[in-house]
Write an enzyme that holds these catalytic residues in place. Sequence first.
Site, PDB file in Angstrom:
ATOM      1  N   GLY B  74       0.816  -1.255   0.089  1.00 35.24           N
ATOM      2  CA  GLY B  74       0.158   0.187  -0.012  1.00 35.24           C
ATOM      3  C   GLY B  74       0.853   1.194  -0.016  1.00 35.24           C
ATOM      4  O   GLY B  74       0.510   2.275  -0.638  1.00 35.24           O
ATOM      5  N   GLN B 183      -7.916   0.124   3.719  1.00 31.86           N
ATOM      6  CA  GLN B 183      -8.534  -0.718   4.595  1.00 31.86           C
ATOM      7  C   GLN B 183      -9.781  -0.881   4.333  1.00 31.86           C
ATOM      8  O   GLN B 183     -10.559  -1.675   4.920  1.00 31.86           O
ATOM      9  CB  GLN B 183      -8.698   0.311   5.679  1.00 31.86           C
ATOM     10  CG  GLN B 183      -7.606   0.679   6.575  1.00 31.86           C
ATOM     11  CD  GLN B 183      -7.112  -0.488   7.451  1.00 31.86           C
ATOM     12  OE1 GLN B 183      -7.846  -1.311   7.602  1.00 31.86           O
ATOM     13  NE2 GLN B 183      -6.028  -0.526   8.020  1.00 31.86           N
ATOM     14  N   SER B 203      -3.837  -3.279  -0.623  1.00 31.86           N
ATOM     15  CA  SER B 203      -2.607  -4.195  -0.017  1.00 31.86           C
ATOM     16  C   SER B 203      -3.070  -5.427   0.486  1.00 31.86           C
ATOM     17  O   SER B 203      -4.155  -5.618   1.111  1.00 31.86           O
ATOM     18  CB  SER B 203      -2.257  -3.191   1.218  1.00 31.86           C
ATOM     19  OG  SER B 203      -0.988  -4.005   1.901  1.00 31.86           O
ATOM     20  N   ALA B 204      -2.221  -6.567   0.048  1.00 25.96           N
ATOM     21  CA  ALA B 204      -2.912  -8.000   0.385  1.00 25.96           C
ATOM     22  C   ALA B 204      -2.894  -8.183   1.651  1.00 25.96           C
ATOM     23  O   ALA B 204      -3.921  -8.886   2.192  1.00 25.96           O
ATOM     24  CB  ALA B 204      -1.894  -8.902  -0.465  1.00 25.96           C
ATOM     25  N   HIS B 205      -2.096  -7.774   2.653  1.00 35.13           N
ATOM     26  CA  HIS B 205      -1.998  -8.345   3.824  1.00 35.13           C
ATOM     27  C   HIS B 205      -3.216  -7.746   4.733  1.00 35.13           C
ATOM     28  O   HIS B 205      -3.401  -8.002   6.061  1.00 35.13           O
ATOM     29  CB  HIS B 205      -0.794  -8.142   4.576  1.00 35.13           C
ATOM     30  CG  HIS B 205      -0.536  -6.622   5.112  1.00 35.13           C
ATOM     31  ND1 HIS B 205      -0.716  -6.135   6.426  1.00 35.13           N
ATOM     32  CD2 HIS B 205      -0.090  -5.606   4.471  1.00 35.13           C
ATOM     33  CE1 HIS B 205      -0.511  -4.668   6.684  1.00 35.13           C
ATOM     34  NE2 HIS B 205      -0.032  -4.546   5.192  1.00 35.13           N
ATOM     35  N   THR B 241      11.753  -7.324 -11.270  1.00 36.38           N
ATOM     36  CA  THR B 241      11.470  -8.604 -11.383  1.00 36.38           C
ATOM     37  C   THR B 241      10.135  -8.888 -10.620  1.00 36.38           C
ATOM     38  O   THR B 241      10.031  -8.744  -9.546  1.00 36.38           O
ATOM     39  CB  THR B 241      12.741  -9.758 -11.056  1.00 36.38           C
ATOM     40  OG1 THR B 241      13.660  -9.169 -11.721  1.00 36.38           O
ATOM     41  CG2 THR B 241      12.229 -11.090 -11.439  1.00 36.38           C
ATOM     42  N   CYS B 332       3.236   7.133  24.916  1.00 42.47           N
ATOM     43  CA  CYS B 332       4.283   7.819  25.316  1.00 42.47           C
ATOM     44  C   CYS B 332       5.142   7.761  24.044  1.00 42.47           C
ATOM     45  O   CYS B 332       5.332   6.697  23.406  1.00 42.47           O
ATOM     46  CB  CYS B 332       4.669   7.260  26.447  1.00 42.47           C
ATOM     47  SG  CYS B 332       3.496   6.861  27.980  1.00 42.47           S
TER      48      CYS B 332
END
Lengths: 125, 392
Positions: B74, B183, B203-205, B241, B332
Site C-alpha cells: 500500500g 482499509q 494491500s494484500a495483507h 522482477t 508515550c
Amino acid sequence: MYNDIIIENFSDPQHVGDLESADIELEVGNSVCGDRIRVQILLDDNKISNALFRAWGCATSVATANIFCDSLLNQSLDSVCQRDVEYKQQMLGELSPSQHHCMDILNELHQLLSEQRVAEDVANG
Amino acid sequence: MDRQQLAGYFDYNATTPVSPAVAEAMTATLGQFANASSNHAEAIRNRNAMQQARVSVAEMLGTSADKVFFTSGGSEANNWAIKGRLFNHLNKPGHIITTAIEHPSVLETVRYFEKQFGFKVSYLKPQSNGAISISDFMAALQEDTQLVSMMYANNETGVIQPISEVAKITSARGIKLHVDGVQLVGKRAIDVEACDIDYLSFSAHKFYGPKGVGGLYIKENNSLSPLIHGGGQELGLRSGTENLLAISGLAKAAEEAKCAIAQWDQHAQACKHLMVDLIQQADISVEFNGDTTYANALSNTLNMAIKGVRGEALAVLMDKKHGFIISIGSACSNNKQKTLSAVLLAMGLDEERIQSSIRVSFGQYTTTADIENFVTALNQCVKQLSAMSFAS
C-alpha cells in the site's frame, strides 16, 4: 518493549490503596503525557512500615509506582535517600525510549522523599 | 493457524493472518523460480500465472486486468499514485487536496511535494463523526487543483469517506482522484469503474494475503509516470522482477475476498453488534469515536474511549493478562513530546478522550465466543485500572 519487571509490577501491583493517616505523601505528575502518581508512606520507628500508591498513567508509570512502594518497605528514610543512579536504573530494568519518562518519575519520587526528610529534620530541630 | 492466537487477535486493521488457501497457493508457487519476463517455457508459465493473478485482482475491484499494477504494498502504491501524477506538474505546481486523516504514506508524500516543489495543499479535517464533509471539499477546490488524494475508509475509526460524491465532482472537473483503498478493499465490495476513481491503492495483507505485495488500479495508464524505472515490467510503469510468490498469494486472497466478502461483512457486523451490546451490559463507560453505522463505517472496526483509564495501560493489561491484542489512540513518546492520534485530534476530540481510546478490529476468524471473552476481559481490566486510579 515492556521488560519483565514492568509487566509484573503493572499487571499485578501489590501496593495500591490509601493510608488513613500517612506520615509522608508524595505526588508527581508528568505534564507532557499526563501521568499522575500519589504515594503515601507510613513510618514506624524511623522505618517505612507501609507504602501505597494511586496512579493514572501508562503501564510503565503504574509499574514505577508499585516498584517504588515495594522498595520502601522496612527501609529507613536515610537508606532510601542515599540510593545512587545505578541502583535506581536497576529498579526499573531496561526501558525503551518511550518509557524513559518513568525514570524521571522515579527520580522525582526519591527527590521529593529526600526533601520531606530534610523538612522533617528541620521541624524536629 | 493457531486458534488460541486468533482468539485473542483484535487488530485486523493492522494486519490479517494469511488464510490457509493463500498459504497453500503460495506454497505451490515456491518452486516456480523462472523469471516471468524471460522467454522459456517455465517463464511463460509464470507470466501466464501473473496474468491470471491480475485477472483475479481485477475481478475483485470491478475492472479489467490491464488496469491492475502490482506493487510492494500500500505505501508504494500511495507514493506512486501521488508522485507519478505530480511529476507531470513539476513545471507548474498547483494545488492538492487531501485530508488530515490519511495514512503517513499519503501525508508525508504530499508534504514532500509541498516543501520540495511548492505545491499548495489543503488538508481537510473530518467532522466529529470522522467523515470529510462534501461542502468542505467543495470549498477547498481551486482553479488549479491538480490532484485529490483521499482514503476510502479510515484505519483507526473505520469511518467510510464520501468517495462516490467526491469522484463525481473530480470527474466533472477533470481533476485526478487517488483513493487509498487499503482499509476498504477486502472488507466491502468495490467497483472502481462505477465510482470513477482514477487511482486506487490496495494491500494484500489487509485481506488475508501476504505482506509485501499490493497494487494500484490505474484508470488511464498514460496519466501516471513510473516511480521505479528499470527493466520495463508492468507495462514499463513499475520495473523490477515480478514477485510471483507474493502475487500468487495476493491473487488467492482476492479470489477469496470476491467470493466471501458479503459473508465476511455480515459476520463482522454481527460481531460489532454483539460487542457493543456486551459492553453496554457490562456497564463500561464508553464513548464511540466516529460514526459506527453500517452505511458509514467498516463493520469490523470500533474505536472507543473508555472513561477513567489510559488506553495504553488497558492495551498492555489486555495483552499480558488475557492475551488480547488491540491498538491505542495515543502512546508515550518521550519526556518532551506526546504522541496523540492525528486522526482523533483532527476529529476534534480532547486529549483526555484520545488518551483513553482503543481501537478494536476483528475479522473472519473472530468468533462470537471470542467477542464474549474479550468483553469479559475488558471489563476486568477496566475495573482493575479504575481501582488503581484516584477516582475510586
